[in-house]
Motif scaffolding. Sequence first.
Motif, short mmCIF file in Angstrom:
data_model
loop_
_atom_site.label_atom_id
_atom_site.label_comp_id
_atom_site.label_asym_id
_atom_site.label_seq_id
_atom_site.Cartn_x
_atom_site.Cartn_y
_atom_site.Cartn_z
N ASN A 10 -1.17 -2.47 65.38
CA ASN A 10 -0.14 -3.34 65.95
C ASN A 10 -0.19 -4.76 65.38
OD1 ASN A 10 -2.32 -4.58 67.22
ND2 ASN A 10 -1.95 -3.62 69.19
N LEU A 116 7.87 0.68 70.39
CA LEU A 116 7.38 -0.27 69.40
C LEU A 116 8.49 -0.58 68.40
CD1 LEU A 116 3.86 1.24 68.66
CD2 LEU A 116 4.32 -0.92 69.83
N ASP A 117 8.61 -1.85 68.06
CA ASP A 117 9.58 -2.26 67.05
C ASP A 117 9.19 -1.66 65.70
OD1 ASP A 117 11.37 -3.55 65.40
OD2 ASP A 117 10.63 -5.57 65.81
N GLY A 160 6.31 -2.60 75.75
CA GLY A 160 6.08 -2.75 74.32
C GLY A 160 7.11 -3.58 73.61
N SER A 161 6.83 -3.84 72.34
CA SER A 161 7.61 -4.78 71.55
C SER A 161 9.05 -4.36 71.31
CB SER A 161 6.92 -5.00 70.19
OG SER A 161 6.83 -3.78 69.46
N LYS A 174 7.37 -6.41 77.74
CA LYS A 174 7.49 -6.29 76.29
C LYS A 174 6.31 -6.89 75.54
CE LYS A 174 10.03 -10.50 75.03
NZ LYS A 174 11.21 -11.02 74.31
N GLU A 175 5.53 -7.75 76.20
CA GLU A 175 4.39 -8.38 75.53
C GLU A 175 3.10 -7.56 75.64
OE1 GLU A 175 4.89 -10.92 73.67
OE2 GLU A 175 6.98 -11.16 74.32
N VAL A 177 0.33 -5.14 74.74
CA VAL A 177 -0.12 -4.65 73.43
C VAL A 177 -1.40 -3.84 73.63
CG1 VAL A 177 -0.94 -5.33 71.14
CG2 VAL A 177 0.86 -6.66 72.26
#
Length: 222
Positions: A10, A116-117, A160-161, A174-175, A177
């Motif tokens: 990540n 995940l992006d 997730g991102s 979203k942050e 990890v």
Amino acid sequence: MKLLALETANEQCSVSIVDDTQELFFQLDARAKAQTQTILPMIEQAFNQLALSAADLTAIAFSRGPGSFSGVRINAAVTQALAWANDLPVVPVSSLQALAQAAYRVAGLRSVTAVLDARMNEVYIASFELDQHGIMQAVDTEQLLNYSAASQAVRFELVGSGSALIQPEAIEFKEIVATAQDIAQIARIAALQQQWVMAEEALPVYLRDNAWKKIPEQIKAT
């Protein structure tokens, strides 16, 4: 049992060592894209602090992707090198499963859709639910989808991102990890049951076809 867990997929870097019941060592370097400089010194620090060597390990666990192409590649390469050199088995762990496990560890979430992006207007996505052992288990298949298709695949709370990319209002988690702590938590159960593979089978998972060819596109998208 002693298990070394590595997480670089990540774009951060973390190392954990656990035994059957507890965490013995954990260190995180949150600097983006510093994995190549930090992963080996962090492993050495863990061994020195615990007076261990690779030969004392039962297995190595690693985040096998999907995720950052370079991060996944680094994680797999270091894991394979250590495993080959010391004749150790390997527990590959999905980066999306690790993200789901982090959501449980950090926020107590028991059902999540991990996203995940993946750059280029795409995301990696899969959904997970907590089992009786406190481990997040997949309830569908990992996929690489465009934003529109991914929004239709959401089953639970988004983490997730990639969360806000497919649902702009989904910003609360979203942050979150994944770290090596989450890799270790998942892999400990597998290792105790000897559910592992040999070093040559510890392969990265990208989900994206022709990943090498798309690196210039990924750079443009960042």
